[in-house]
Design a protein around this motif. Structure first.
Motif, mmCIF file in Angstrom:
data_model
loop_
_atom_site.group_PDB
_atom_site.id
_atom_site.type_symbol
_atom_site.label_atom_id
_atom_site.label_comp_id
_atom_site.label_asym_id
_atom_site.label_seq_id
_atom_site.Cartn_x
_atom_site.Cartn_y
_atom_site.Cartn_z
ATOM 1 N N SER A 37 1.045 -0.847 -0.268
ATOM 2 C CA SER A 37 0.249 -0.183 -0.376
ATOM 3 C C SER A 37 0.935 0.879 0.023
ATOM 4 C CB SER A 37 -0.791 -0.024 1.357
ATOM 5 O OG SER A 37 -1.313 1.132 1.004
ATOM 6 N N HIS A 38 2.059 1.270 0.825
ATOM 7 C CA HIS A 38 2.513 2.585 0.906
ATOM 8 C C HIS A 38 3.303 2.815 -0.308
ATOM 9 C CE1 HIS A 38 5.801 5.553 2.294
ATOM 10 N NE2 HIS A 38 6.490 4.591 1.781
ATOM 11 N N LEU A 39 4.054 1.385 -1.377
ATOM 12 C CA LEU A 39 4.083 2.060 -2.575
ATOM 13 C C LEU A 39 3.484 2.201 -3.499
ATOM 14 C CD1 LEU A 39 6.671 -1.789 -2.196
ATOM 15 C CD2 LEU A 39 7.692 0.548 -2.578
ATOM 16 N N VAL A 40 2.759 1.660 -3.527
ATOM 17 C CA VAL A 40 1.322 1.652 -4.267
ATOM 18 C C VAL A 40 1.223 3.959 -4.222
ATOM 19 C CG1 VAL A 40 -1.100 2.550 -4.993
ATOM 20 C CG2 VAL A 40 0.019 0.392 -4.818
ATOM 21 N N ASP A 41 1.282 3.839 -2.622
ATOM 22 C CA ASP A 41 1.081 5.487 -2.584
ATOM 23 C C ASP A 41 2.180 6.795 -3.029
ATOM 24 O OD1 ASP A 41 -1.462 5.043 -1.146
ATOM 25 O OD2 ASP A 41 -0.608 5.318 0.692
ATOM 26 N N GLU A 42 3.710 5.667 -3.002
ATOM 27 C CA GLU A 42 5.170 6.223 -3.064
ATOM 28 C C GLU A 42 4.514 6.618 -4.799
ATOM 29 O OE1 GLU A 42 7.435 7.477 -1.782
ATOM 30 O OE2 GLU A 42 7.222 7.562 0.062
ATOM 31 N N ILE A 43 3.715 5.797 -5.757
ATOM 32 C CA ILE A 43 4.028 5.545 -7.195
ATOM 33 C C ILE A 43 3.009 6.813 -7.151
ATOM 34 C CG2 ILE A 43 2.882 4.948 -9.176
ATOM 35 C CD1 ILE A 43 3.868 1.744 -8.195
ATOM 36 N N HIS A 44 2.520 7.064 -6.412
ATOM 37 C CA HIS A 44 1.169 7.933 -7.500
ATOM 38 C C HIS A 44 1.816 9.195 -7.004
ATOM 39 C CE1 HIS A 44 -2.526 5.518 -8.669
ATOM 40 N NE2 HIS A 44 -2.160 4.927 -6.867
ATOM 41 N N HIS A 45 2.590 9.072 -5.866
ATOM 42 C CA HIS A 45 2.767 10.610 -5.737
ATOM 43 C C HIS A 45 4.538 11.151 -6.760
ATOM 44 C CE1 HIS A 45 5.931 13.690 -2.790
ATOM 45 N NE2 HIS A 45 6.132 12.793 -3.404
ATOM 46 N N HIS A 46 4.890 9.849 -6.747
ATOM 47 C CA HIS A 46 6.050 10.424 -7.630
ATOM 48 C C HIS A 46 5.205 10.602 -9.186
ATOM 49 C CE1 HIS A 46 9.314 9.788 -5.458
ATOM 50 N NE2 HIS A 46 8.999 8.384 -5.087
ATOM 51 N N ASP A 70 2.750 11.836 -9.331
ATOM 52 C CA ASP A 70 2.113 13.758 -9.813
ATOM 53 C C ASP A 70 2.421 14.668 -9.724
ATOM 54 O OD1 ASP A 70 -0.786 12.458 -9.225
ATOM 55 O OD2 ASP A 70 -0.862 12.725 -7.319
ATOM 56 N N SER A 71 4.529 14.101 -9.653
ATOM 57 C CA SER A 71 5.419 15.171 -9.164
ATOM 58 C C SER A 71 5.633 15.140 -10.709
ATOM 59 C CB SER A 71 6.272 14.141 -8.266
ATOM 60 O OG SER A 71 5.757 14.623 -6.468
ATOM 61 N N ILE A 72 6.160 14.010 -11.284
ATOM 62 C CA ILE A 72 6.842 14.326 -13.072
ATOM 63 C C ILE A 72 5.236 15.113 -13.951
ATOM 64 C CG2 ILE A 72 6.763 13.141 -14.747
ATOM 65 C CD1 ILE A 72 7.983 10.858 -13.242
ATOM 66 N N LYS A 73 4.280 14.826 -13.620
ATOM 67 C CA LYS A 73 3.317 16.038 -13.501
ATOM 68 C C LYS A 73 3.446 16.730 -13.974
ATOM 69 C CE LYS A 73 -1.864 16.092 -15.383
ATOM 70 N NZ LYS A 73 -1.437 17.413 -16.107
ATOM 71 N N LYS A 74 3.384 17.552 -12.258
ATOM 72 C CA LYS A 74 3.660 18.739 -12.489
ATOM 73 C C LYS A 74 5.196 19.810 -12.033
ATOM 74 C CE LYS A 74 1.463 18.548 -7.630
ATOM 75 N NZ LYS A 74 1.742 18.889 -6.168
ATOM 76 N N LEU A 75 6.145 18.790 -12.797
ATOM 77 C CA LEU A 75 7.217 19.209 -13.105
ATOM 78 C C LEU A 75 7.097 19.288 -15.215
ATOM 79 C CD1 LEU A 75 9.634 16.826 -11.461
ATOM 80 C CD2 LEU A 75 9.911 19.237 -11.291
ATOM 81 N N GLN A 76 6.423 18.297 -15.512
ATOM 82 C CA GLN A 76 6.584 18.283 -17.122
ATOM 83 C C GLN A 76 5.185 19.356 -17.165
ATOM 84 O OE1 GLN A 76 4.666 14.683 -18.098
ATOM 85 N NE2 GLN A 76 6.150 14.036 -18.780
ATOM 86 N N ASP A 77 4.334 19.997 -16.975
ATOM 87 C CA ASP A 77 3.550 21.671 -16.691
ATOM 88 C C ASP A 77 4.548 22.544 -16.616
ATOM 89 O OD1 ASP A 77 1.028 19.873 -17.048
ATOM 90 O OD2 ASP A 77 0.759 20.354 -15.371
ATOM 91 N N GLU A 78 5.480 22.420 -15.647
ATOM 92 C CA GLU A 78 6.152 24.259 -15.385
ATOM 93 C C GLU A 78 7.531 23.593 -16.491
ATOM 94 O OE1 GLU A 78 7.191 25.783 -12.609
ATOM 95 O OE2 GLU A 78 5.433 25.287 -12.271
ATOM 96 N N ILE A 79 7.934 22.227 -17.045
ATOM 97 C CA ILE A 79 8.663 22.448 -18.494
ATOM 98 C C ILE A 79 8.188 23.129 -19.474
ATOM 99 C CG2 ILE A 79 9.490 20.818 -20.020
ATOM 100 C CD1 ILE A 79 10.778 19.025 -17.848
ATOM 101 N N GLN A 80 6.899 22.718 -19.744
ATOM 102 C CA GLN A 80 5.778 23.018 -20.723
ATOM 103 C C GLN A 80 5.989 24.870 -20.623
ATOM 104 O OE1 GLN A 80 2.180 21.298 -20.559
ATOM 105 N NE2 GLN A 80 3.583 19.452 -22.039
ATOM 106 N N ARG A 81 5.305 25.259 -19.333
ATOM 107 C CA ARG A 81 5.193 26.773 -19.006
ATOM 108 C C ARG A 81 6.677 27.264 -19.222
ATOM 109 N NH1 ARG A 81 5.404 30.215 -14.919
ATOM 110 N NH2 ARG A 81 6.943 28.058 -13.428
ATOM 111 N N HIS A 82 7.488 26.960 -19.111
ATOM 112 C CA HIS A 82 8.908 27.888 -19.353
ATOM 113 C C HIS A 82 9.498 27.509 -20.529
ATOM 114 C CE1 HIS A 82 9.898 28.227 -15.096
ATOM 115 N NE2 HIS A 82 10.578 26.884 -14.811
#
Length: 114
Positions: free
Chosen positions: A75-84, A86-98
């Motif tokens: 369960s913890h690992l699944v939560d970690e995967i979802h967290h990462h 989400d982080s990847i999506k946010k970073l990709q959005d930042e890259i597109q914005r830049h």
């Protein structure tokens, strides 16, 4: 002996190693005195011995604790995967914005030179 194996099972296992017979094959033949069914021997004695071993294996505290720990870890690992993810999506959005900002700056720069 592995910590997962409860003491009762371990003592039965060692007792069976010292005897020549199989578990549940009758008193004095490796089955030991474990009640009238096991003392009688035969297929019912063997079946009863197998059920007893299964019971101790399934109900031992350490077995249940390990199973619970594995479930929690999954369960913890699944939560970690979802967290990462989400982080990847946010970073990709930042890259597109830049990148968009760079395009806008390039347009502004090209209009200044004219």
């Amino acid at each position: 002996m592995n910590q997962i194996v409860p003491r009762r099972v371990a003592s039965v296992m060692f007792a069976s190693m010292r005897c020549n017979g199989e578990w549940g094959s009758g008193a004095g033949k490796g089955g030991g005195s474990g009640g009238s069914v096991r003392d009688a021997g035969g297929s019912f004695g063997k079946m009863e011995a197998a059920r007893e071993e299964e019971y101790f294996r399934k109900t031992s505290k350490s077995y249940n604790i390990k199973k619970e720990q594995i479930t929690k870890l999954k369960s913890h690992l699944v939560d970690e995967i979802h967290h990462h993810e989400d982080s990847i999506k946010k970073l990709q959005d930042e890259i597109q914005r830049h990148q968009q900002k760079i395009k806008e700056l390039n347009k502004d720069e090209s209009t200044l030179g004219k």
